[in-house]
Scaffold this motif. Structure first.
Motif, PDB file in Angstrom:
ATOM      1  N   ALA A  71      -0.545  51.926  -3.927  1.00 13.01           N
ATOM      2  CA  ALA A  71       0.556  52.524  -3.160  1.00 13.01           C
ATOM      3  C   ALA A  71       1.154  53.720  -3.895  1.00 13.01           C
ATOM      4  N   TRP A  72       1.542  54.729  -3.141  1.00 10.68           N
ATOM      5  CA  TRP A  72       2.179  55.918  -3.677  1.00 10.68           C
ATOM      6  C   TRP A  72       3.665  55.655  -3.854  1.00 10.68           C
ATOM      7  N   THR A  73       4.325  56.565  -4.577  1.00 13.65           N
ATOM      8  CA  THR A  73       5.761  56.416  -4.811  1.00 13.65           C
ATOM      9  C   THR A  73       6.534  56.325  -3.501  1.00 13.65           C
ATOM     10  N   TRP A  74       6.154  57.146  -2.495  1.00 15.03           N
ATOM     11  CA  TRP A  74       6.905  57.126  -1.238  1.00 15.03           C
ATOM     12  C   TRP A  74       6.783  55.770  -0.541  1.00 15.03           C
ATOM     13  N   GLU A  75       5.648  55.076  -0.754  1.00 13.57           N
ATOM     14  CA  GLU A  75       5.501  53.750  -0.156  1.00 13.57           C
ATOM     15  C   GLU A  75       6.416  52.740  -0.837  1.00 13.57           C
ATOM     16  N   HIS A  76       6.598  52.889  -2.148  1.00 15.61           N
ATOM     17  CA  HIS A  76       7.534  52.012  -2.852  1.00 15.61           C
ATOM     18  C   HIS A  76       8.975  52.362  -2.497  1.00 15.61           C
ATOM     19  N   MET A  77       9.241  53.633  -2.203  1.00 17.65           N
ATOM     20  CA  MET A  77      10.565  54.012  -1.698  1.00 17.65           C
ATOM     21  C   MET A  77      10.847  53.270  -0.397  1.00 17.65           C
ATOM     22  N   ALA A  78       9.878  53.274   0.492  1.00 20.44           N
ATOM     23  CA  ALA A  78      10.044  52.557   1.765  1.00 20.44           C
ATOM     24  C   ALA A  78      10.205  51.062   1.532  1.00 20.44           C
ATOM     25  N   LEU A  79       9.544  50.547   0.492  1.00 17.64           N
ATOM     26  CA  LEU A  79       9.588  49.113   0.212  1.00 17.64           C
ATOM     27  C   LEU A  79      10.977  48.654  -0.224  1.00 17.64           C
ATOM     28  N   THR A  80      11.822  49.582  -0.693  1.00 19.80           N
ATOM     29  CA  THR A  80      13.181  49.190  -1.083  1.00 19.80           C
ATOM     30  C   THR A  80      13.973  48.662   0.105  1.00 19.80           C
ATOM     31  N   ARG A  81      13.516  48.948   1.334  1.00 17.83           N
ATOM     32  CA  ARG A  81      14.215  48.479   2.531  1.00 17.83           C
ATOM     33  C   ARG A  81      13.513  47.308   3.199  1.00 17.83           C
ATOM     34  N   ALA A  82      12.431  46.842   2.610  1.00 22.96           N
ATOM     35  CA  ALA A  82      11.663  45.777   3.243  1.00 22.96           C
ATOM     36  C   ALA A  82      12.455  44.476   3.263  1.00 22.96           C
ATOM     37  N   ARG A  83      12.393  43.804   4.414  1.00 26.02           N
ATOM     38  CA  ARG A  83      13.139  42.549   4.588  1.00 26.02           C
ATOM     39  C   ARG A  83      12.342  41.634   5.509  1.00 26.02           C
ATOM     40  N   VAL A  84      12.028  40.433   5.057  1.00 30.22           N
ATOM     41  CA  VAL A  84      11.285  39.469   5.871  1.00 30.22           C
ATOM     42  C   VAL A  84      12.220  38.920   6.933  1.00 30.22           C
ATOM     43  N   ILE A  85      11.853  39.081   8.217  1.00 32.27           N
ATOM     44  CA  ILE A  85      12.760  38.653   9.286  1.00 32.27           C
ATOM     45  C   ILE A  85      12.202  37.522  10.142  1.00 32.27           C
ATOM     46  N   SER A  86      10.922  37.188   9.981  1.00 28.95           N
ATOM     47  CA  SER A  86      10.375  36.054  10.729  1.00 28.95           C
ATOM     48  C   SER A  86       9.198  35.487   9.949  1.00 28.95           C
ATOM     49  N   SER A  87       9.362  34.282   9.447  1.00 26.96           N
ATOM     50  CA  SER A  87       8.336  33.690   8.585  1.00 26.96           C
ATOM     51  C   SER A  87       8.733  32.268   8.242  1.00 26.96           C
ATOM     52  N   SER A  88       7.768  31.514   7.729  1.00 33.37           N
ATOM     53  CA  SER A  88       8.103  30.217   7.142  1.00 33.37           C
ATOM     54  C   SER A  88       8.821  30.468   5.815  1.00 33.37           C
ATOM     55  N   PRO A  89       9.638  29.524   5.358  1.00 38.03           N
ATOM     56  CA  PRO A  89      10.353  29.724   4.093  1.00 38.03           C
ATOM     57  C   PRO A  89       9.426  29.994   2.910  1.00 38.03           C
ATOM     58  N   GLU A  90       8.284  29.314   2.844  1.00 42.65           N
ATOM     59  CA  GLU A  90       7.384  29.475   1.710  1.00 42.65           C
ATOM     60  C   GLU A  90       6.737  30.854   1.708  1.00 42.65           C
ATOM     61  N   LEU A  91       6.253  31.309   2.871  1.00 44.60           N
ATOM     62  CA  LEU A  91       5.645  32.631   2.932  1.00 44.60           C
ATOM     63  C   LEU A  91       6.693  33.706   2.670  1.00 44.60           C
ATOM     64  N   ARG A  92       7.895  33.508   3.167  1.00 42.47           N
ATOM     65  CA  ARG A  92       8.983  34.458   2.888  1.00 42.47           C
ATOM     66  C   ARG A  92       9.189  34.600   1.380  1.00 42.47           C
ATOM     67  N   ARG A  93       9.240  33.465   0.691  1.00 42.15           N
ATOM     68  CA  ARG A  93       9.458  33.503  -0.757  1.00 42.15           C
ATOM     69  C   ARG A  93       8.340  34.264  -1.451  1.00 42.15           C
ATOM     70  N   GLN A  94       7.098  34.026  -1.053  1.00 43.81           N
ATOM     71  CA  GLN A  94       5.967  34.720  -1.676  1.00 43.81           C
ATOM     72  C   GLN A  94       6.046  36.230  -1.467  1.00 43.81           C
ATOM     73  N   ILE A  95       6.388  36.634  -0.252  1.00 40.12           N
ATOM     74  CA  ILE A  95       6.475  38.067   0.047  1.00 40.12           C
ATOM     75  C   ILE A  95       7.618  38.699  -0.732  1.00 40.12           C
ATOM     76  N   GLU A  96       8.753  38.039  -0.770  1.00 46.26           N
ATOM     77  CA  GLU A  96       9.893  38.581  -1.499  1.00 46.26           C
ATOM     78  C   GLU A  96       9.592  38.684  -2.993  1.00 46.26           C
ATOM     79  N   ASP A  97       8.835  37.743  -3.539  1.00 48.24           N
ATOM     80  CA  ASP A  97       8.446  37.805  -4.947  1.00 48.24           C
ATOM     81  C   ASP A  97       7.538  39.010  -5.200  1.00 48.24           C
ATOM     82  N   ILE A  98       6.617  39.262  -4.285  1.00 45.64           N
ATOM     83  CA  ILE A  98       5.724  40.418  -4.428  1.00 45.64           C
ATOM     84  C   ILE A  98       6.528  41.711  -4.413  1.00 45.64           C
TER      85      ILE A  98
END
Length: 352
Positions: free
Chosen positions: A158-185
């Motif tokens: 990923a490029w820097t601009w993709e990580h810039m966009a990632l600062t706003r990433a928020r899991v809004i529909s998922s199982s609790p376990e998958l949410r935790r894994q994504i948030e950890d990543i």
């Protein structure tokens, strides 16, 4: 769902125009409506799709909000920036339905079905326009990404601009376990140590590219104007990428919250933080009005007197001429010294 969404947006819009909710409250309300609809549609499509194609062993899907939905700063006309991530039993990648599909194909078709649920026009219109350009690998990549592929891409490609966009990433529909894994990543990627000078150069390159493509001279293009919303967002994103490794408390999806944290943590001078916060609040107040009332670019020469009066009130000025002067001065203040430039634990004057 379409009727519910339209009625909800109408109610929020009337409160914006009457001045009974702030821009920040409206942005949160618009995001709450969208998030509830996304979660509902996600569940409905899962069941409908499984009825036709079956399920894959241990399958899970998650919807990650990006952009204005992710940051809870939506307007009446915001589209939905979404990423779909999935996981399943890699040893058993075929679905068990009458029409069996294999792993990647299954989730690609599932994602297309999900998009159609939002965008197919009915007598009640569409739910939302969906934008998936922020997905890993961009437009050319698959519409859905497997969890391990997403993690590897963000870590290695990923490029820097993709990580810039990632600062706003928020899991809004998922199982609790998958949410935790994504948030950890996401947290691991954002807390990676970075070179401040190289990051600032990447951010500045991205800003120049946007200016060349969209222009930056129209002061009423509050998003793209020099000293406008994009500049403030980029400053907040830069601060997070550069300082999160040592000061994880700076991480937040909201630009205003990041600026508050940056000032408290000592990586942005209080005087500059106040310039940026004040500017962001003004721009968001005016943007909420413009997105409700104007299609396309705002032209003060052709705008009705009622709209000009509502905008002046939103900008806390006595009349529209005073508002225009305030917008010009605010953009100039941001350009003169609203952000960090350089490394270390502090911040130097001057925009990125």
């Amino acid at each position: 769902l379409r009727l519910f969404g339209q009625e909800s947006l109408f109610l929020i819009g009337t409160r914006i125009l009457s001045g009974t909710v702030s821009a920040q409250q409206a942005g949160t309300a618009f995001a709450d409506v969208a998030e509830g609809i996304v979660h509902t549609v996600h569940g409905l499509v899962i069941e409908q799709f499984a009825g036709q194609y079956g399920r894959i062993s241990n399958q899970e899907t998650a919807i990650v909000a990006m952009g204005r939905l992710g940051s809870r700063e939506m307007t009446a006309s915001s589209d939905l920036d979404l990423i779909l991530l999935y996981d399943h039993d890699h040893a058993q990648p075929d679905s068990d339905g009458a029409k069996s599909l294999q792993g990647a194909q299954y989730f690609a078709r599932f994602t297309q079905r999900l998009i159609s649920a939002f965008t197919t026009r009915t007598n009640y219109g569409v739910l939302y326009d969906i934008d998936m350009r922020l997905r890993p690998s961009g437009r050319a990549g698959p519409v859905a990404s497997r969890l391990d592929s997403f993690a590897d891409y963000q870590e290695r490609e990923a490029w820097t601009w993709e990580h810039m966009a990632l600062t706003r990433a928020r899991v809004i529909s998922s199982s609790p376990e998958l949410r935790r894994q994504i948030e950890d990543i996401i947290r691991t990627v954002l807390m990676r140590p970075r070179d401040a000078t190289a990051t600032a150069a990447d951010v500045a390159d991205m800003r120049r590219a946007i200016a060349e493509e969209k222009g930056e001279m129209d002061i009423w293009d509050l998003k793209n104007a020099a000293g406008g919303i994009t500049d403030i967002d980029f400053i907040a994103q830069y601060l997070q990428l550069v300082h999160a490794a040592e000061k994880p408390g700076i991480l937040h999806v909201s630009t205003l919250a990041v600026l508050d944290s940056a000032a408290k943590l000592g990586v942005l001078p209080q005087s500059e933080a106040e310039i940026l916060r004040s500017a962001a609040r003004l721009y968001h107040d005016l943007t909420q009005i413009l997105r409700l009332c104007v299609t396309g670019k705002f032209n003060p020469e052709t705008a009705g007197e009622d709209l000009r009066r509502v905008m002046a009130r939103a900008g806390d000025t006595p009349d529209f001429s005073a508002l225009e002067a305030r917008v010009r001065e605010t953009q100039a203040e941001v350009r003169r010294g609203g952000g960090p430039r350089g490394g270390g634990g502090g911040a130097a004057r001057g925009p990125v």
